[in-house]
Design a protein around this motif. Structure first.
Motif, PDB file in Angstrom:
ATOM      1  N   VAL A  38       0.841  -1.207   0.000  1.00  0.00           N
ATOM      2  CA  VAL A  38       0.000   0.000   0.000  1.00  0.00           C
ATOM      3  C   VAL A  38       0.875   1.255   0.000  1.00  0.00           C
ATOM      4  CG1 VAL A  38      -1.834   1.253   1.176  1.00  0.00           C
ATOM      5  CG2 VAL A  38      -1.810  -1.240   1.228  1.00  0.00           C
ATOM      6  N   LEU A  39       1.915   1.253   0.829  1.00  0.00           N
ATOM      7  CA  LEU A  39       2.816   2.408   0.871  1.00  0.00           C
ATOM      8  C   LEU A  39       3.494   2.626  -0.480  1.00  0.00           C
ATOM      9  CD1 LEU A  39       4.464   1.900   4.386  1.00  0.00           C
ATOM     10  CD2 LEU A  39       2.821   3.676   3.730  1.00  0.00           C
ATOM     11  N   ALA A  40       3.923   1.517  -1.100  1.00  0.00           N
ATOM     12  CA  ALA A  40       4.559   1.630  -2.414  1.00  0.00           C
ATOM     13  C   ALA A  40       3.574   2.170  -3.444  1.00  0.00           C
ATOM     14  CB  ALA A  40       5.091   0.267  -2.853  1.00  0.00           C
ATOM     15  N   GLN A  41       2.318   1.737  -3.331  1.00  0.00           N
ATOM     16  CA  GLN A  41       1.296   2.211  -4.269  1.00  0.00           C
ATOM     17  C   GLN A  41       1.012   3.697  -4.054  1.00  0.00           C
ATOM     18  OE1 GLN A  41      -2.199  -0.218  -4.258  1.00  0.00           O
ATOM     19  NE2 GLN A  41      -3.107   0.797  -6.018  1.00  0.00           N
ATOM     20  N   LEU A  42       0.914   4.112  -2.810  1.00  0.00           N
ATOM     21  CA  LEU A  42       0.689   5.530  -2.512  1.00  0.00           C
ATOM     22  C   LEU A  42       1.842   6.379  -3.048  1.00  0.00           C
ATOM     23  CD1 LEU A  42      -0.668   5.267   1.152  1.00  0.00           C
ATOM     24  CD2 LEU A  42      -1.978   5.889  -0.887  1.00  0.00           C
ATOM     25  N   GLN A  43       3.058   5.896  -2.837  1.00  0.00           N
ATOM     26  CA  GLN A  43       4.224   6.630  -3.311  1.00  0.00           C
ATOM     27  C   GLN A  43       4.253   6.686  -4.836  1.00  0.00           C
ATOM     28  OE1 GLN A  43       6.264   8.319  -1.484  1.00  0.00           O
ATOM     29  NE2 GLN A  43       7.764   8.895  -3.040  1.00  0.00           N
ATOM     30  N   GLY A  44       3.948   5.541  -5.478  1.00  0.00           N
ATOM     31  CA  GLY A  44       3.955   5.496  -6.938  1.00  0.00           C
ATOM     32  C   GLY A  44       2.908   6.406  -7.551  1.00  0.00           C
ATOM     33  N   VAL A  45       1.706   6.408  -6.971  1.00  0.00           N
ATOM     34  CA  VAL A  45       0.633   7.257  -7.488  1.00  0.00           C
ATOM     35  C   VAL A  45       0.977   8.730  -7.301  1.00  0.00           C
ATOM     36  CG1 VAL A  45      -1.774   7.948  -7.134  1.00  0.00           C
ATOM     37  CG2 VAL A  45      -1.176   5.532  -7.202  1.00  0.00           C
ATOM     38  N   LEU A  59      -6.144   6.765  -6.948  1.00  0.00           N
ATOM     39  CA  LEU A  59      -6.321   5.914  -5.770  1.00  0.00           C
ATOM     40  C   LEU A  59      -7.703   5.264  -5.770  1.00  0.00           C
ATOM     41  CD1 LEU A  59      -4.642   8.092  -2.982  1.00  0.00           C
ATOM     42  CD2 LEU A  59      -3.757   5.996  -4.021  1.00  0.00           C
ATOM     43  N   GLU A  60      -8.705   6.016  -6.192  1.00  0.00           N
ATOM     44  CA  GLU A  60     -10.064   5.463  -6.242  1.00  0.00           C
ATOM     45  C   GLU A  60     -10.183   4.358  -7.284  1.00  0.00           C
ATOM     46  OE1 GLU A  60     -12.302   9.013  -6.951  1.00  0.00           O
ATOM     47  OE2 GLU A  60     -12.868   9.223  -4.840  1.00  0.00           O
ATOM     48  N   GLN A  61      -9.332   4.397  -8.311  1.00  0.00           N
ATOM     49  CA  GLN A  61      -9.393   3.409  -9.391  1.00  0.00           C
ATOM     50  C   GLN A  61      -8.321   2.331  -9.263  1.00  0.00           C
ATOM     51  OE1 GLN A  61      -9.025   5.831 -12.900  1.00  0.00           O
ATOM     52  NE2 GLN A  61     -11.119   6.623 -12.771  1.00  0.00           N
ATOM     53  N   SER A  62      -7.616   2.297  -8.160  1.00  0.00           N
ATOM     54  CA  SER A  62      -6.528   1.338  -7.986  1.00  0.00           C
ATOM     55  C   SER A  62      -7.068  -0.081  -7.834  1.00  0.00           C
ATOM     56  CB  SER A  62      -5.688   1.705  -6.762  1.00  0.00           C
ATOM     57  OG  SER A  62      -6.459   1.572  -5.588  1.00  0.00           O
ATOM     58  N   VAL A  63      -6.200  -1.060  -8.102  1.00  0.00           N
ATOM     59  CA  VAL A  63      -6.592  -2.465  -7.965  1.00  0.00           C
ATOM     60  C   VAL A  63      -6.923  -2.788  -6.515  1.00  0.00           C
ATOM     61  CG1 VAL A  63      -5.803  -4.840  -8.225  1.00  0.00           C
ATOM     62  CG2 VAL A  63      -5.216  -3.141  -9.958  1.00  0.00           C
ATOM     63  N   ARG A  64      -6.093  -2.352  -5.605  1.00  0.00           N
ATOM     64  CA  ARG A  64      -6.358  -2.544  -4.175  1.00  0.00           C
ATOM     65  C   ARG A  64      -7.553  -1.681  -3.782  1.00  0.00           C
ATOM     66  NH1 ARG A  64      -2.954  -4.018   0.391  1.00  0.00           N
ATOM     67  NH2 ARG A  64      -4.328  -3.993   2.207  1.00  0.00           N
ATOM     68  N   ILE A  65      -8.509  -2.270  -3.085  1.00  0.00           N
ATOM     69  CA  ILE A  65      -9.707  -1.529  -2.687  1.00  0.00           C
ATOM     70  C   ILE A  65      -9.326  -0.446  -1.686  1.00  0.00           C
ATOM     71  CG2 ILE A  65     -11.954  -1.675  -1.564  1.00  0.00           C
ATOM     72  CD1 ILE A  65     -12.210  -4.492  -2.624  1.00  0.00           C
ATOM     73  N   MET A  66      -9.587   0.806  -2.066  1.00  0.00           N
ATOM     74  CA  MET A  66      -9.295   1.950  -1.201  1.00  0.00           C
ATOM     75  C   MET A  66     -10.470   2.916  -1.217  1.00  0.00           C
ATOM     76  SD  MET A  66      -5.308   2.918  -1.961  1.00  0.00           S
ATOM     77  CE  MET A  66      -3.999   1.703  -1.899  1.00  0.00           C
ATOM     78  N   ASP A  67     -10.668   3.573  -0.094  1.00  0.00           N
ATOM     79  CA  ASP A  67     -11.695   4.611   0.020  1.00  0.00           C
ATOM     80  C   ASP A  67     -11.030   5.932   0.387  1.00  0.00           C
ATOM     81  OD1 ASP A  67     -13.865   3.069  -0.588  1.00  0.00           O
ATOM     82  OD2 ASP A  67     -14.313   2.544   1.491  1.00  0.00           O
ATOM     83  N   ILE A  68     -11.440   6.982  -0.294  1.00  0.00           N
ATOM     84  CA  ILE A  68     -11.000   8.323   0.093  1.00  0.00           C
ATOM     85  C   ILE A  68     -11.975   8.816   1.153  1.00  0.00           C
ATOM     86  CG2 ILE A  68     -10.476  10.650  -0.701  1.00  0.00           C
ATOM     87  CD1 ILE A  68      -8.704   8.451  -1.892  1.00  0.00           C
ATOM     88  N   LYS A  69     -11.515   8.892   2.381  1.00  0.00           N
ATOM     89  CA  LYS A  69     -12.393   9.274   3.482  1.00  0.00           C
ATOM     90  C   LYS A  69     -12.595  10.786   3.559  1.00  0.00           C
ATOM     91  CE  LYS A  69     -13.238   5.161   5.038  1.00  0.00           C
ATOM     92  NZ  LYS A  69     -14.604   4.600   4.943  1.00  0.00           N
ATOM     93  N   SER A  70     -11.529  11.512   3.310  1.00  0.00           N
ATOM     94  CA  SER A  70     -11.658  12.972   3.351  1.00  0.00           C
ATOM     95  C   SER A  70     -10.496  13.609   2.603  1.00  0.00           C
ATOM     96  CB  SER A  70     -11.693  13.485   4.798  1.00  0.00           C
ATOM     97  OG  SER A  70     -10.451  13.248   5.443  1.00  0.00           O
TER      98      SER A  70
END
Length: 200
Positions: free
Chosen positions: A90-97, A155-166
């Motif tokens: 997840v951290l790698a994905q956040l950094q990559g995005v 992030l909303e369209q990523s393979v890993r299920i993620m929610d933007i909370k705020s």
């Protein structure tokens, strides 16, 4: 040689010819015919075996194809909702995005939430449903407005299920409206084992 003698020899010759033909038939033709029948039976059996093997091969190919499709679906599901927190991914994905979007990550925080599904572990077992674990990330980011929006969309369209909370944005400097700073809260999910869930 009188007429009766000639008839006798003619009859004898006919008998010998018939006998010879019978000997040839019994000695040569009949065994050859029997062998041909046997070969035809073996050929028919081999053709039936070949057809059966082709049918079996097709069934195996169909099963393997179906199994491969199921494996692919399982792999996609595991990537979307893994069976462990897999925080590093997840951290790698956040950094990559963020890099792809042109956003700078200034700070990042992480907290883990209790089970999403309510109920005791026994109730969850009876329902045959794994509870969800939640990883809550807090990101302080900065960059152009369009870049921040691009990051959120990715992030909303990523393979890993993620929610933007705020998402809270403000100009980074009052005289530079193009540069924005933002506080972004993102939740990522994973499946928790029943044993782990029962301890919560």
């Amino acid at each position: 040689m009188n007429h009766s003698t000639r008839r006798f020899f003619s009859l004898l010759l006919s008998i010998l010819l018939i006998f010879g033909a019978g000997v040839v038939y019994v000695g040569f033709v009949q065994p050859l015919y029997d062998e041909i029948i046997l070969l035809r039976a073996e050929l028919a059996q081999k053709e039936a075996t070949l057809a059966s093997r082709k049918d079996l091969s097709k069934k195996i190919s169909d099963i393997l194809g179906q199994y491969g499709s199921e494996n692919k679906a399982v792999a996609q599901m595991t990537a979307a909702l893994p069976e462990s927190p897999d925080i590093a991914t997840v951290l790698a994905q956040l950094q990559g995005v963020s890099l792809d979007s042109g956003v700078v990550v200034n700070d990042i925080g992480l907290s883990e939430q209790a089970n999403v599904l309510a109920g005791t572990a026994a109730q969850t077992r009876r329902a045959n449903v794994l509870p969800l674990g939640v990883l809550n990330f807090s990101l302080s980011i900065s960059g152009p407005y369009d870049a921040i929006i691009k990051m959120v969309t990715s992030l909303e369209q990523s393979v890993r299920i993620m929610d933007i909370k705020s998402l809270a944005m403000a100009p980074e400097k009052e005289d530079q409206a193009a540069a924005m700073k933002a506080e972004l809260k993102v939740s990522a999910y994973y499946q928790k084992s029943l044993d782990t869930a029962g301890k919560k």
